[in-house]
Scaffold this motif. Structure first.
Motif, PDB file in Angstrom:
ATOM      1  N   TYR A   1       0.841  -1.207   0.000  1.00  0.00           N
ATOM      2  CA  TYR A   1       0.000   0.000   0.000  1.00  0.00           C
ATOM      3  C   TYR A   1       0.871   1.250   0.000  1.00  0.00           C
ATOM      4  O   TYR A   1       1.871   1.294   0.705  1.00  0.00           O
ATOM      5  CB  TYR A   1      -0.913  -0.015   1.233  1.00  0.00           C
ATOM      6  N   PRO A   2       0.530   2.301  -0.780  1.00  0.00           N
ATOM      7  CA  PRO A   2      -0.683   2.470  -1.600  1.00  0.00           C
ATOM      8  C   PRO A   2      -0.539   1.943  -3.024  1.00  0.00           C
ATOM      9  O   PRO A   2      -1.392   2.189  -3.860  1.00  0.00           O
ATOM     10  CB  PRO A   2      -0.872   3.985  -1.609  1.00  0.00           C
ATOM     11  N   GLY A   3       0.539   1.230  -3.302  1.00  0.00           N
ATOM     12  CA  GLY A   3       0.745   0.712  -4.654  1.00  0.00           C
ATOM     13  C   GLY A   3       0.122  -0.651  -4.854  1.00  0.00           C
ATOM     14  O   GLY A   3       0.743  -1.543  -5.444  1.00  0.00           O
ATOM     15  N   TRP A   4      -1.111  -0.838  -4.366  1.00  0.00           N
ATOM     16  CA  TRP A   4      -1.786  -2.118  -4.511  1.00  0.00           C
ATOM     17  C   TRP A   4      -2.017  -2.471  -5.974  1.00  0.00           C
ATOM     18  O   TRP A   4      -2.269  -1.599  -6.811  1.00  0.00           O
ATOM     19  CB  TRP A   4      -3.154  -2.070  -3.825  1.00  0.00           C
ATOM     20  N   LYS A   5      -1.975  -3.789  -6.249  1.00  0.00           N
ATOM     21  CA  LYS A   5      -2.383  -4.258  -7.566  1.00  0.00           C
ATOM     22  C   LYS A   5      -3.902  -4.162  -7.643  1.00  0.00           C
ATOM     23  O   LYS A   5      -4.603  -4.525  -6.699  1.00  0.00           O
ATOM     24  CB  LYS A   5      -1.943  -5.708  -7.787  1.00  0.00           C
ATOM     25  N   THR A   6      -4.410  -3.679  -8.752  1.00  0.00           N
ATOM     26  CA  THR A   6      -5.854  -3.506  -8.918  1.00  0.00           C
ATOM     27  C   THR A   6      -6.305  -4.075 -10.252  1.00  0.00           C
ATOM     28  O   THR A   6      -5.487  -4.354 -11.134  1.00  0.00           O
ATOM     29  CB  THR A   6      -6.246  -2.015  -8.854  1.00  0.00           C
ATOM     30  N   THR A   7      -7.625  -4.239 -10.374  1.00  0.00           N
ATOM     31  CA  THR A   7      -8.183  -4.658 -11.662  1.00  0.00           C
ATOM     32  C   THR A   7      -8.038  -3.516 -12.669  1.00  0.00           C
ATOM     33  O   THR A   7      -7.875  -2.354 -12.287  1.00  0.00           O
ATOM     34  CB  THR A   7      -9.664  -5.039 -11.515  1.00  0.00           C
ATOM     35  N   ILE A   8      -8.126  -3.853 -13.933  1.00  0.00           N
ATOM     36  CA  ILE A   8      -7.813  -2.880 -14.985  1.00  0.00           C
ATOM     37  C   ILE A   8      -8.843  -1.758 -15.076  1.00  0.00           C
ATOM     38  O   ILE A   8      -8.496  -0.578 -15.075  1.00  0.00           O
ATOM     39  CB  ILE A   8      -7.699  -3.594 -16.343  1.00  0.00           C
ATOM     40  N   ALA A   9     -10.130  -2.114 -15.124  1.00  0.00           N
ATOM     41  CA  ALA A   9     -11.162  -1.111 -15.393  1.00  0.00           C
ATOM     42  C   ALA A   9     -11.683  -0.431 -14.130  1.00  0.00           C
ATOM     43  O   ALA A   9     -11.698   0.792 -14.034  1.00  0.00           O
ATOM     44  CB  ALA A   9     -12.319  -1.747 -16.156  1.00  0.00           C
ATOM     45  N   LEU A  10     -12.106  -1.219 -13.149  1.00  0.00           N
ATOM     46  CA  LEU A  10     -12.738  -0.662 -11.954  1.00  0.00           C
ATOM     47  C   LEU A  10     -11.749  -0.375 -10.823  1.00  0.00           C
ATOM     48  O   LEU A  10     -12.138   0.173  -9.788  1.00  0.00           O
ATOM     49  CB  LEU A  10     -13.826  -1.618 -11.444  1.00  0.00           C
ATOM     50  N   LYS A  11     -10.498  -0.770 -11.007  1.00  0.00           N
ATOM     51  CA  LYS A  11      -9.447  -0.508 -10.021  1.00  0.00           C
ATOM     52  C   LYS A  11      -9.767  -1.098  -8.649  1.00  0.00           C
ATOM     53  O   LYS A  11      -9.453  -0.515  -7.611  1.00  0.00           O
ATOM     54  CB  LYS A  11      -9.207   1.006  -9.877  1.00  0.00           C
ATOM     55  N   ILE A  12     -10.386  -2.276  -8.646  1.00  0.00           N
ATOM     56  CA  ILE A  12     -10.660  -2.969  -7.375  1.00  0.00           C
ATOM     57  C   ILE A  12      -9.372  -3.623  -6.908  1.00  0.00           C
ATOM     58  O   ILE A  12      -8.768  -4.409  -7.638  1.00  0.00           O
ATOM     59  CB  ILE A  12     -11.759  -4.031  -7.553  1.00  0.00           C
ATOM     60  N   PRO A  13      -8.910  -3.315  -5.699  1.00  0.00           N
ATOM     61  CA  PRO A  13      -7.647  -3.914  -5.225  1.00  0.00           C
ATOM     62  C   PRO A  13      -7.745  -5.428  -5.115  1.00  0.00           C
ATOM     63  O   PRO A  13      -8.782  -5.973  -4.727  1.00  0.00           O
ATOM     64  CB  PRO A  13      -7.465  -3.270  -3.839  1.00  0.00           C
ATOM     65  N   PHE A  14      -6.667  -6.109  -5.463  1.00  0.00           N
ATOM     66  CA  PHE A  14      -6.620  -7.557  -5.278  1.00  0.00           C
ATOM     67  C   PHE A  14      -6.743  -7.920  -3.794  1.00  0.00           C
ATOM     68  O   PHE A  14      -7.045  -9.060  -3.448  1.00  0.00           O
ATOM     69  CB  PHE A  14      -5.309  -8.119  -5.828  1.00  0.00           C
ATOM     70  N   PHE A  15      -6.523  -6.950  -2.947  1.00  0.00           N
ATOM     71  CA  PHE A  15      -6.631  -7.135  -1.500  1.00  0.00           C
ATOM     72  C   PHE A  15      -8.035  -7.610  -1.103  1.00  0.00           C
ATOM     73  O   PHE A  15      -8.200  -8.383  -0.157  1.00  0.00           O
ATOM     74  CB  PHE A  15      -6.304  -5.813  -0.798  1.00  0.00           C
ATOM     75  N   VAL A  16      -9.063  -7.146  -1.843  1.00  0.00           N
ATOM     76  CA  VAL A  16     -10.459  -7.441  -1.486  1.00  0.00           C
ATOM     77  C   VAL A  16     -10.759  -8.942  -1.543  1.00  0.00           C
ATOM     78  O   VAL A  16     -11.229  -9.516  -0.551  1.00  0.00           O
ATOM     79  CB  VAL A  16     -11.427  -6.635  -2.375  1.00  0.00           C
ATOM     80  N   PRO A  17     -10.520  -9.632  -2.671  1.00  0.00           N
ATOM     81  CA  PRO A  17     -10.787 -11.081  -2.668  1.00  0.00           C
ATOM     82  C   PRO A  17      -9.841 -11.848  -1.757  1.00  0.00           C
ATOM     83  O   PRO A  17     -10.223 -12.884  -1.188  1.00  0.00           O
ATOM     84  CB  PRO A  17     -10.589 -11.488  -4.132  1.00  0.00           C
TER      85      PRO A  17
END
Length: 222
Positions: free
Chosen positions: A159-175
């Motif tokens: 953090y704050p350089g989390w990996k996120t999804t391409i379009a919605l920018k949902i952090p991989f942290f969530v799943p």
């Protein structure tokens, strides 16, 4: 897009199968029949957590078929793609899968090939076999939980350089939080099962199990 659809389809199949096992199980809840042997405070906590997880899974489950209905509708009727549906659907699938796994541990509905009950009527052997299997399951789950925590810690450190999804920018942290929480509950229920089994002993275990099987047979009209 097709690749994500196939992935989501496979996860949905696993979740639906898992839920079907739990719902058709009725009252076939190994740990449930020994709940009265838990301390009152722990018993209340366990029941509350089960209700919360069940509610989450029941509420989330319809999202999957509804989403795929709209995917088909958009693709074949409107000839468009439903924007980034796989990005928000996949976290829901991860949470559902691992919460369902925790419920499967609690209800003792995980897939197994245990034939010992059919080979012997010795109460001590049956009880010891159950204790041994549950204890081994607990140890393995704790190892997996440790690895899950390392995965989560790696995400937190980024953090704050989390990996996120391409379009919605949902952090991989969530799943990944869903993965760790699901495994944590699996370990917790396995530990509680070991405690209850050791507390009731072979005689009471066999007694309650026989009473449960008799009640199950009567309910099925056998």
């Amino acid at each position: 897009m097709e690749r994500f659809l196939s992935k989501s389809d496979s996860i949905i199949k696993v979740n639906v199968d898992s839920q079907s096992d739990e719902l058709t199980a009725g009252d076939t809840k190994s740990m449930h029949i020994f709940e009265d042997d838990l301390p009152p405070g722990l018993r209340k906590l366990v029941r509350t957590m089960i209700k919360i997880k069940t509610a989450i899974v029941v509420v989330a489950l319809p999202i999957l078929p509804i989403t795929f209905f709209f995917v088909v509708f958009f693709r074949h009727i409107l000839e468009r793609d439903l924007f980034a549906y796989e990005e928000w659907l996949m976290p829901i699938c991860f949470w559902m899968f691992f919460l369902s796994s925790a419920l499967g541990t609690y209800y003792d509905r995980q897939i197994n090939a245990d034939l010992m009950d059919a080979l012997t009527d010795n109460k001590k052997i049956i009880w010891f076999r159950k204790v041994a299997i549950t204890f081994i399951e607990l140890i393995i789950t704790l190892f997996v939980l440790h690895w899950g925590w390392l995965m989560l810690a790696d995400e937190i450190a980024a953090y704050p350089g989390w990996k996120t999804t391409i379009a919605l920018k949902i952090p991989f942290f969530v799943p990944r939080v869903g993965i760790v929480i699901g495994i944590l509950f699996m370990a917790f229920y396995s530990a509680v099962s070991v405690y209850v089994l050791l507390k009731v002993g072979p005689e009471k275990y066999a007694e309650k199990l026989s009473a449960f099987k008799l009640a199950e047979a009567e309910a099925e009209g056998v």
